[in-house]
Design an enzyme around this catalytic site. Structure first.
Site, PDB file in Angstrom:
ATOM      1  N   SER A   1       0.859  -1.180   0.000  1.00 30.00           N
ATOM      2  CA  SER A   1       0.000   0.000   0.000  1.00 30.00           C
ATOM      3  C   SER A   1       0.891   1.224   0.000  1.00 30.00           C
ATOM      4  O   SER A   1       1.843   1.313   0.784  1.00 30.00           O
ATOM      5  CB  SER A   1      -0.904  -0.002   1.233  1.00 30.00           C
ATOM      6  OG  SER A   1      -1.685   1.177   1.275  1.00 30.00           O
TER       7      SER A   1
ATOM      8  N   GLY B   1      -5.623   9.214 -22.214  1.00 26.08           N
ATOM      9  CA  GLY B   1      -5.865   8.197 -23.227  1.00 26.08           C
ATOM     10  C   GLY B   1      -4.946   8.446 -24.412  1.00 26.08           C
ATOM     11  O   GLY B   1      -4.707   9.593 -24.805  1.00 26.08           O
TER      12      GLY B   1
ATOM     13  N   GLN C   1       0.464  -0.633 -24.566  1.00 28.78           N
ATOM     14  CA  GLN C   1      -0.003  -1.467 -23.454  1.00 28.78           C
ATOM     15  C   GLN C   1      -0.972  -2.545 -23.911  1.00 28.78           C
ATOM     16  O   GLN C   1      -1.268  -3.479 -23.163  1.00 28.78           O
ATOM     17  CB  GLN C   1      -0.685  -0.597 -22.389  1.00 28.78           C
ATOM     18  CG  GLN C   1       0.197   0.504 -21.813  1.00 28.78           C
ATOM     19  CD  GLN C   1      -0.059   1.842 -22.492  1.00 28.78           C
ATOM     20  OE1 GLN C   1      -0.213   1.922 -23.707  1.00 28.78           O
ATOM     21  NE2 GLN C   1      -0.084   2.901 -21.707  1.00 28.78           N
TER      22      GLN C   1
ATOM     23  N   ASN D   1       8.119   0.949 -27.431  1.00 29.14           N
ATOM     24  CA  ASN D   1       9.244   1.265 -26.557  1.00 29.14           C
ATOM     25  C   ASN D   1      10.149   0.033 -26.481  1.00 29.14           C
ATOM     26  O   ASN D   1       9.839  -1.022 -27.061  1.00 29.14           O
ATOM     27  CB  ASN D   1       8.783   1.750 -25.178  1.00 29.14           C
ATOM     28  CG  ASN D   1       8.028   0.696 -24.379  1.00 29.14           C
ATOM     29  OD1 ASN D   1       8.250  -0.513 -24.525  1.00 29.14           O
ATOM     30  ND2 ASN D   1       7.125   1.135 -23.505  1.00 29.14           N
TER      31      ASN D   1
ATOM     32  N   GLY E   1      13.338   5.953 -23.790  1.00 25.99           N
ATOM     33  CA  GLY E   1      13.288   6.918 -22.691  1.00 25.99           C
ATOM     34  C   GLY E   1      14.382   7.960 -22.815  1.00 25.99           C
ATOM     35  O   GLY E   1      14.606   8.555 -23.867  1.00 25.99           O
TER      36      GLY E   1
ATOM     37  N   ASP F   1       3.161   9.406 -26.213  1.00 29.36           N
ATOM     38  CA  ASP F   1       2.123   9.880 -27.127  1.00 29.36           C
ATOM     39  C   ASP F   1       2.556  11.168 -27.824  1.00 29.36           C
ATOM     40  O   ASP F   1       2.280  11.361 -29.017  1.00 29.36           O
ATOM     41  CB  ASP F   1       0.824  10.110 -26.365  1.00 29.36           C
ATOM     42  CG  ASP F   1       0.291   8.838 -25.722  1.00 29.36           C
ATOM     43  OD1 ASP F   1       0.476   7.761 -26.312  1.00 29.36           O
ATOM     44  OD2 ASP F   1      -0.300   8.917 -24.630  1.00 29.36           O
TER      45      ASP F   1
END
Length: 313
Positions: free
Chosen positions: A36, A48, A168, A191, A221, A252
């Site tokens: 947590s 999005g 993804q 990527n 990256g 994006d």
């Protein structure tokens, strides 16, 4: 030139963990992970992949057309798109679903843990673009599994060149399906992690996959990116960023730069550097759609970053 942007339109709930995940995840206990994270900072953003790419392409002066399925809670996003002048010809509302929701937790090393609720995106295969005239280029971003497959077939049949960018959504597709989409596409972008996954799932090397398309782009990256095109391996340096605020949406922004350069027939060196610069501009701003730039500021930043001039447009 109208450019079709297929993919998700989503609300992003972004939380910042003021520590590092590695301090709280025990490698020998990942099989029974229960953690947590206290996240005192939280905000909700418009996001999005399709929304983010369209936003950046619009800033460049392009004409993006978003193609996405959204839900009953879409009204605030629709108002935003209207205020920006972004076309919604291919945005379809599914009344009994929610708009996709992304919950992102980022740590101090810019590592991210993301949970994504697809909502109306699962109906993306029922969306169409054949009522829109003049589309000359497209991108298929992460979307519903059946939607990605359907849109690849439909764009290929319509003779519209497109970038395949599974992102993804890559784990949703089999090796055979990924190969079919790549063969239908003119360009593939990934990527470095996704590139390794694509190699594993298709049994093809990056060199082999690059030989099937006009260009295959791999982002890395902060280490820049590599464009495999025309039998060459073109190294694109990372543009320096004014600050490192939020990596959400950087990929994006990069893809919008690719689309803009392809639209204008620029060489890959220029196109890749523009894409890299857009990612650097984005990372200096929180949220995927809160950064801005002008043509003059972009040209100046490009000159500073790469020591050369952007072509006039």
């Amino acid at each position: 030139m109208p450019t079709l942007i297929c993919g998700s339109v989503a609300y992003d709930t972004i939380m910042v963990f003021p520590d590092r995940f590695k301090h709280h995840i025990l490698p020998d206990k990942v099989h029974m992970l229960s953690v947590s994270f206290l996240v005192p900072e939280m905000r909700r953003e418009f996001g999005g992949c399709a929304g983010n790419i369209a936003y950046n392409l619009h800033l460049l002066g392009g004409e993006p057309i978003i193609m996405a399925t959204v839900g009953q809670d879409f009204a605030p996003y629709a108002d935003r798109l209207k205020s920006l002048g972004l076309r919604q010809d291919c945005v379809r509302v599914i009344p009994d679903q929610f708009t996709p929701q992304c919950f992102i937790t980022t740590d101090l090393d810019d590592n991210q843990i993301t949970a994504f609720h697809p909502g109306a995106m699962s109906e993306s295969h029922n969306n169409r673009f054949d009522h829109v005239d003049g589309i000359r280029l497209a991108i298929i971003g992460p979307d519903g599994r059946d939607g990605m497959l359907a849109h690849a077939r439909e764009l290929k049949a319509a003779g519209i060149p497109f970038i395949f960018d599974p992102g993804q959504g890559l784990p949703l597709l089999s090796g055979e399906e990924l190969l079919a989409c790549s063969l239908a596409a003119d360009y593939v972008t990934l990527n470095d992690y996704e590139a390794a996954m694509l190699e594993e799932k298709t049994g093809k090397s990056i060199a082999e996959l690059a030989g099937m398309v006009k260009a295959l782009i791999v982002t890395r990256g902060g280490e820049g990116s590599t464009i495999y095109a025309d039998g060459r391996e073109i190294i694109i340096p990372a543009a320096p960023a004014a600050s490192l605020q939020d990596p959400t949406g950087c990929g994006d922004a990069y893809r919008a730069g690719l689309l803009f350069g392809i639209e204008r027939g620029w060489d890959w060196e220029t196109t890749g550097r523009l894409a890299s610069l857009l990612g650097a501009i984005k990372i200096a701003s929180r949220g995927a759609q809160n950064h801005t730039f002008s043509r003059s500021s972009l040209s100046a930043d490009y000159r500073t970053a790469f020591g050369s001039e952007l072509p006039n447009w």
